[in-house]
Design a protein around this motif. Structure first.
Motif, PDB file in Angstrom:
ATOM      1  N   ARG A   3      67.127  55.506  51.036  1.00 47.80           N
ATOM      2  CA  ARG A   3      66.346  54.355  50.607  1.00 47.80           C
ATOM      3  C   ARG A   3      65.092  54.802  49.855  1.00 47.80           C
ATOM      4  O   ARG A   3      64.418  55.751  50.241  1.00 47.80           O
ATOM      5  N   LYS A   4      64.770  54.091  48.781  1.00 53.98           N
ATOM      6  CA  LYS A   4      63.626  54.474  47.941  1.00 53.98           C
ATOM      7  C   LYS A   4      62.310  54.045  48.577  1.00 53.98           C
ATOM      8  O   LYS A   4      62.243  53.036  49.266  1.00 53.98           O
ATOM      9  N   LYS A   5      61.278  54.845  48.311  1.00 53.34           N
ATOM     10  CA  LYS A   5      59.914  54.503  48.696  1.00 53.34           C
ATOM     11  C   LYS A   5      59.065  54.544  47.440  1.00 53.34           C
ATOM     12  O   LYS A   5      59.508  55.014  46.399  1.00 53.34           O
ATOM     13  N   TYR A   6      57.838  54.063  47.557  1.00 52.63           N
ATOM     14  CA  TYR A   6      56.976  53.957  46.396  1.00 52.63           C
ATOM     15  C   TYR A   6      55.591  54.515  46.701  1.00 52.63           C
ATOM     16  O   TYR A   6      55.096  54.390  47.804  1.00 52.63           O
ATOM     17  N   ARG A   7      54.974  55.123  45.684  1.00 53.77           N
ATOM     18  CA  ARG A   7      53.598  55.593  45.763  1.00 53.77           C
ATOM     19  C   ARG A   7      52.798  54.818  44.717  1.00 53.77           C
ATOM     20  O   ARG A   7      53.116  54.852  43.530  1.00 53.77           O
ATOM     21  N   LYS A   8      51.744  54.137  45.168  1.00 52.75           N
ATOM     22  CA  LYS A   8      50.948  53.297  44.260  1.00 52.75           C
ATOM     23  C   LYS A   8      50.215  54.166  43.238  1.00 52.75           C
ATOM     24  O   LYS A   8      49.581  55.150  43.582  1.00 52.75           O
ATOM     25  N   ILE A   9      50.346  53.795  41.972  1.00 51.36           N
ATOM     26  CA  ILE A   9      49.633  54.488  40.899  1.00 51.36           C
ATOM     27  C   ILE A   9      48.369  53.713  40.543  1.00 51.36           C
ATOM     28  O   ILE A   9      47.280  54.249  40.543  1.00 51.36           O
ATOM     29  N   CYS A  10      48.547  52.433  40.227  1.00 54.27           N
ATOM     30  CA  CYS A  10      47.375  51.625  39.881  1.00 54.27           C
ATOM     31  C   CYS A  10      47.631  50.161  40.151  1.00 54.27           C
ATOM     32  O   CYS A  10      48.772  49.721  40.275  1.00 54.27           O
ATOM     33  N   ASN A  11      46.546  49.411  40.247  1.00 45.33           N
ATOM     34  CA  ASN A  11      46.591  47.987  40.514  1.00 45.33           C
ATOM     35  C   ASN A  11      45.352  47.388  39.851  1.00 45.33           C
ATOM     36  O   ASN A  11      44.239  47.738  40.214  1.00 45.33           O
ATOM     37  N   PHE A  12      45.540  46.542  38.830  1.00 50.64           N
ATOM     38  CA  PHE A  12      44.377  45.947  38.171  1.00 50.64           C
ATOM     39  C   PHE A  12      44.694  44.554  37.658  1.00 50.64           C
ATOM     40  O   PHE A  12      45.850  44.157  37.554  1.00 50.64           O
ATOM     41  N   THR A  13      43.632  43.801  37.372  1.00 50.13           N
ATOM     42  CA  THR A  13      43.746  42.439  36.841  1.00 50.13           C
ATOM     43  C   THR A  13      42.983  42.369  35.527  1.00 50.13           C
ATOM     44  O   THR A  13      41.808  42.738  35.471  1.00 50.13           O
ATOM     45  N   PHE A  14      43.665  41.900  34.487  1.00 51.28           N
ATOM     46  CA  PHE A  14      43.047  41.740  33.170  1.00 51.28           C
ATOM     47  C   PHE A  14      42.910  40.250  32.897  1.00 51.28           C
ATOM     48  O   PHE A  14      43.898  39.512  32.899  1.00 51.28           O
ATOM     49  N   TYR A  15      41.676  39.785  32.674  1.00 50.08           N
ATOM     50  CA  TYR A  15      41.420  38.357  32.472  1.00 50.08           C
ATOM     51  C   TYR A  15      41.529  37.992  30.997  1.00 50.08           C
ATOM     52  O   TYR A  15      41.019  38.690  30.143  1.00 50.08           O
ATOM     53  N   GLY A  16      42.222  36.905  30.735  1.00 55.80           N
ATOM     54  CA  GLY A  16      42.448  36.411  29.380  1.00 55.80           C
ATOM     55  C   GLY A  16      43.851  35.838  29.287  1.00 55.80           C
ATOM     56  O   GLY A  16      44.736  36.202  30.065  1.00 55.80           O
ATOM     57  N   GLU A  17      44.059  34.933  28.368  1.00 52.47           N
ATOM     58  CA  GLU A  17      45.367  34.288  28.196  1.00 52.47           C
ATOM     59  C   GLU A  17      46.417  35.310  27.776  1.00 52.47           C
ATOM     60  O   GLU A  17      46.277  35.957  26.737  1.00 52.47           O
ATOM     61  N   PRO A  18      47.481  35.511  28.569  1.00 52.48           N
ATOM     62  CA  PRO A  18      48.536  36.459  28.199  1.00 52.48           C
ATOM     63  C   PRO A  18      49.248  36.038  26.916  1.00 52.48           C
ATOM     64  O   PRO A  18      49.591  34.875  26.737  1.00 52.48           O
ATOM     65  N   LEU A  19      49.452  36.985  26.018  1.00 49.50           N
ATOM     66  CA  LEU A  19      50.143  36.731  24.758  1.00 49.50           C
ATOM     67  C   LEU A  19      51.422  37.551  24.707  1.00 49.50           C
ATOM     68  O   LEU A  19      51.500  38.635  25.263  1.00 49.50           O
ATOM     69  N   THR A  20      52.403  37.031  23.982  1.00 48.50           N
ATOM     70  CA  THR A  20      53.676  37.721  23.829  1.00 48.50           C
ATOM     71  C   THR A  20      53.795  38.295  22.430  1.00 48.50           C
ATOM     72  O   THR A  20      53.343  37.685  21.466  1.00 48.50           O
ATOM     73  N   LYS A  21      54.413  39.454  22.324  1.00 48.55           N
ATOM     74  CA  LYS A  21      54.627  40.079  21.022  1.00 48.55           C
ATOM     75  C   LYS A  21      55.766  39.422  20.264  1.00 48.55           C
ATOM     76  O   LYS A  21      55.792  39.391  19.048  1.00 48.55           O
TER      77      LYS A  21
END
Length: 192
Positions: A3-21
């Protein structure tokens, strides 16, 4: 398989309206070069650059180096309005902005969870990136190596897209061929 496990690399929040390419692509015919020029809307490019800069500063503060291992990415989008934005198109901008900060190339992403919510006062993007591990703590990449080698072109939007300046293999109609077609059309009309 273990079974796979995970190691956290980063966690952040960016404020602003999300845009799509995906919705921000502009294709124009270049009469001089006789080719299609493909570009993105300025607002999309500004948004991606701001997100990349924010991710870069976040990773620098926490001394996070881009990993070469497989990645699990969780992204929550909080949109300002209920105007139609396709959920599958939203991660492209986010994934491209994380190249060079969290991972070397977005082909390293092997698992992804994306969710869309609505928050009129506080539109934002929440990103959680984890490295995929197996139970003994070794990297998932040791068992299943990545099949790519990062190139100098990593992160370039359309490296082999037809019509871009990088690809000159567009079919061009020469002037003599166009004149022959015109003559043939006029001959067919007179023969009738």
């Amino acid at each position: 398989m273990a079974r796979k496990k995970y190691r956290k690399i980063c966690n952040f929040t960016f404020y602003g309206e999300p845009l799509t390419k995906s919705n921000g692509i502009i294709a124009r015919w270049n009469f001089k070069r006789k080719a299609i020029d493909i570009s993105h809307k300025k607002s999309t490019l500004v948004y991606e650059a701001a997100l990349k800069e924010y991710a870069n500063s976040h990773c620098d503060e926490r001394d996070i180096k881009p990993t070469k291992h497989h990645i699990r990415l969780k992204v929550n989008y909080y949109l300002k309005s209920r105007r139609l934005k396709d959920l599958p198109n939203l991660p492209k901008t986010t994934c491209d902005a994380l190249i060079g900060n969290v991972y070397m190339d977005d082909s390293q992403i092997v698992e992804m969870s994306i969710k869309k919510f609505y928050d009129k006062e506080n539109p934002r993007v929440e990103v959680i990136a984890d490295e995929v591990l197996i139970p003994d703590g070794t990297s998932y990449t040791d068992l299943y190596p990545l099949s790519y080698e990062p190139t100098a072109n990593a992160g370039n939007d359309f490296p082999s897209e037809k019509g871009t300046r990088k690809d000159k293999s567009i079919a061009k109609v020469s002037k003599p061929a166009a004149k022959r077609r015109k003559k043939n059309r006029s001959r067919k009309r007179t023969n009738k």
